[in-house]
Design an enzyme around this catalytic site. Structure first.
Site, mmCIF file in Angstrom:
data_model
loop_
_atom_site.group_PDB
_atom_site.id
_atom_site.type_symbol
_atom_site.label_atom_id
_atom_site.label_comp_id
_atom_site.label_asym_id
_atom_site.label_seq_id
_atom_site.Cartn_x
_atom_site.Cartn_y
_atom_site.Cartn_z
ATOM 1 N N ALA A 109 3.427 -0.047 16.190
ATOM 2 C CA ALA A 109 2.331 0.857 15.790
ATOM 3 C C ALA A 109 1.006 0.029 15.721
ATOM 4 O O ALA A 109 0.520 -0.906 14.946
ATOM 5 C CB ALA A 109 2.355 1.214 14.250
ATOM 6 N N THR A 121 -5.343 9.352 11.801
ATOM 7 C CA THR A 121 -4.495 10.478 11.373
ATOM 8 C C THR A 121 -4.541 10.465 9.823
ATOM 9 O O THR A 121 -4.682 9.755 9.051
ATOM 10 C CB THR A 121 -3.150 9.863 11.648
ATOM 11 O OG1 THR A 121 -2.863 9.614 13.001
ATOM 12 C CG2 THR A 121 -1.978 10.795 11.294
ATOM 13 N N LYS A 151 15.434 -8.236 19.180
ATOM 14 C CA LYS A 151 16.054 -9.123 20.181
ATOM 15 C C LYS A 151 17.545 -9.468 19.975
ATOM 16 O O LYS A 151 18.424 -9.068 20.472
ATOM 17 C CB LYS A 151 15.098 -10.418 20.508
ATOM 18 C CG LYS A 151 15.712 -11.161 21.378
ATOM 19 C CD LYS A 151 14.804 -12.265 21.649
ATOM 20 C CE LYS A 151 15.597 -13.660 22.242
ATOM 21 N NZ LYS A 151 15.834 -14.395 21.140
ATOM 22 N N THR A 208 0.866 -1.117 -0.155
ATOM 23 C CA THR A 208 0.265 -0.272 -0.079
ATOM 24 C C THR A 208 0.881 1.255 0.114
ATOM 25 O O THR A 208 0.210 2.333 0.107
ATOM 26 C CB THR A 208 -1.003 0.200 1.290
ATOM 27 O OG1 THR A 208 -0.090 0.105 2.448
ATOM 28 C CG2 THR A 208 -1.982 -1.040 1.152
ATOM 29 N N TYR A 232 -7.779 -7.266 10.760
ATOM 30 C CA TYR A 232 -7.231 -6.027 11.172
ATOM 31 C C TYR A 232 -6.927 -5.780 12.505
ATOM 32 O O TYR A 232 -5.934 -5.856 13.255
ATOM 33 C CB TYR A 232 -7.508 -4.842 10.209
ATOM 34 C CG TYR A 232 -6.615 -3.724 10.785
ATOM 35 C CD1 TYR A 232 -5.416 -3.239 10.376
ATOM 36 C CD2 TYR A 232 -7.240 -2.596 11.461
ATOM 37 C CE1 TYR A 232 -4.681 -2.234 10.406
ATOM 38 C CE2 TYR A 232 -6.371 -1.320 11.774
ATOM 39 C CZ TYR A 232 -5.113 -1.161 11.408
ATOM 40 O OH TYR A 232 -4.393 -0.202 11.673
ATOM 41 N N TYR A 284 7.539 -10.434 24.422
ATOM 42 C CA TYR A 284 8.920 -10.348 24.077
ATOM 43 C C TYR A 284 9.389 -9.600 25.146
ATOM 44 O O TYR A 284 10.736 -9.595 25.477
ATOM 45 C CB TYR A 284 9.298 -9.858 22.742
ATOM 46 C CG TYR A 284 9.515 -10.782 21.805
ATOM 47 C CD1 TYR A 284 8.435 -11.808 21.285
ATOM 48 C CD2 TYR A 284 10.902 -10.944 21.376
ATOM 49 C CE1 TYR A 284 9.032 -12.894 20.334
ATOM 50 C CE2 TYR A 284 11.135 -11.929 20.370
ATOM 51 C CZ TYR A 284 10.283 -12.996 19.855
ATOM 52 O OH TYR A 284 10.272 -13.895 19.220
ATOM 53 N N LEU A 287 5.829 -0.485 11.702
ATOM 54 C CA LEU A 287 4.707 0.189 11.295
ATOM 55 C C LEU A 287 4.206 -0.423 9.923
ATOM 56 O O LEU A 287 3.031 0.198 9.394
ATOM 57 C CB LEU A 287 5.228 1.825 10.840
ATOM 58 C CG LEU A 287 5.014 2.617 11.833
ATOM 59 C CD1 LEU A 287 6.225 2.504 12.665
ATOM 60 C CD2 LEU A 287 4.779 4.048 11.587
ATOM 61 N N GLY A 310 11.962 -10.474 16.652
ATOM 62 C CA GLY A 310 13.238 -11.306 16.710
ATOM 63 C C GLY A 310 14.240 -10.384 16.257
ATOM 64 O O GLY A 310 15.500 -10.538 16.930
#
Ligand code: NAD
Ligand code: UDP
Length: 314
Positions: free
Chosen positions: A114, A175, A105, A35, A145, A159, A73, A102
């Site tokens: 996000a 936004t 880390k 997108t 979503y 995590y 994001l 991952g």
């Protein structure tokens, strides 16, 4: 700092990239363009502090060199996008978040997710504080979503708790601003593009549903502060001033001076009836609150779309 920003060619991530670069940091952008657009990052080509990797974050990510931050994001964000790409949306929220965590880390980097006001679904508590668990239909069309983002929040906290990764979770509210695609499908871009083209302005349902619209510069300022100074629990970043969709349509008509009529179309399934962030936490912890009122943000966005469409209203 040297940070990776996934979804880097998207609307929000490209503005966030500009903010990091302006503050003297180095950014690696990563995107598969599902997108996003090269237009959003064209101005960064050749910049010494910027590097771009074309990649699907849902597959194993390899990034050379040290990273201090991984900001995830990447995800289709407009309802028409995630309805058109349901499986990639679930994958980027689940597998993509796992891969990005991952990487964080392995590099000893801070991780930033996000997330979205959609985790509150069609909320039964109004306005929405971070402590609200939400009202989401997991098997409805928006579930791809909403549940992907809810999973993303859960694995981010895992995590943090299990691997000790320093994590941030932002819940972003609607936004808008320059670099949205004209046919992105979200309400602000739809109304402005329709008004500038003199085409009917499409209110879904009766227009009594509400949203709280944040101008992109305010949002990016909040994201940046949260990345630098936030804690590990979710934080709402959004403008708490609430409007009905009808009020938004009327404001766009007034500001563009369009003669286009307002028409009504069917309300999408599970469209949230209200949405407004409680930003007590962001105010207290980050000293953040939005500065750009809707009227002013719309004026700037109209000017942007006017340029993009290459035509004048009326
Ligand atoms: P956008 O569609 O402009 O940007 C998303 C970017 O992610 C695009 O460039 C896209 O190509 C990229 N992407 C998607 N899947 C990918 C994958 N598998 N691998 C690599 N790149 C991938 O949307 P946006 O409005 O800029 O949203 C950015 C983030 O903010 C998203 O995670 C979205 O869920 C979140 N968010 C945005 C809003 C908003 O109002 N703009 C509200 C809530 C949450
Ligand atoms: N909407 C509308 N007309 C449009 C596009 C959207 O009335 O052309 C409505 C939509 O039904 C929702 C609100 O505007 O109630 C915000 O929609 P958007 O797609 O921007 O994001 P959402 O907040 O639903 O994720």
């Amino acid at each position: 700092m040297r940070v990776l920003i996934t979804g880097g060619a998207g609307f929000l991530a490209s503005h966030l990239t500009d903010k990091f670069i302006a503050d003297g940091h180095q950014v690696v952008g990563l995107d598969n363009f599902i997108t996003g657009s090269t237009d959003n990052i064209a101005h960064l080509a050749g910049h010494a502090g910027y590097k771009f990797i074309r990649h699907d974050v849902s597959n194993y990510i390899f990034v050379e060199g040290a990273l201090d931050g991984v900001l995830h994001l990447a995800s289709p964000a407009s309802p028409i996008d995630y309805l058109e790409h349901p499986i990639p949306t679930l994958k980027v929220g689940a597998l993509g978040t796992h891969n990005a965590l991952g990487l964080a880390k392995a590099k000893g980097a801070r991780f930033f997710l996000a997330s979205t006001s959609e985790v509150y679904g069609d909320p039964l508590i109004h306005p929405q504080p971070e402590s609200y668990w939400g009202n989401v239909n997991p098997v409805g069309p928006r579930g791809v979503y909403d549940e992907a983002k809810r999973f993303a929040e859960a694995i981010t906290m895992a995590y943090h708790r299990f691997h000790g990764v320093d994590t941030r979770i932002v819940r972003i509210f609607n936004t808008y601003g320059p670099r949205m695609r004209p046919h992105d499908g979200r309400v602000v871009s739809n109304f402005i593009v329709q008004a500038l083209k003199g085409e009917p302005i499409t209110i879904y349902g009766d227009g009594s549903q509400t949203r709280s619209f944040t101008y992109v510069d305010d949002e990016v300022d909040g994201l940046y502060r949260l990345f630098m100074h936030g804690d590990n629990d979710p934080t709402n970043i959004g403008n708490p001033v609430e409007f009905t969709v009808r009020q938004l349509a009327e404001l766009v008509v007034e500001l563009t001076g369009t003669k286009a009529p307002i028409v009504h179309r069917e309300l999408p399934v599970d469209d949230p009836k209200v949405r407004q962030p409680d930003i007590t936490k962001a105010r207290a912890q980050l000293g953040w609150e939005p500065k750009v009122p809707l009227r002013e943000g719309l004026e700037r966005t109209i000017a942007y779309f006017d340029g993009v469409l290459g035509m004048v209203a009326r």
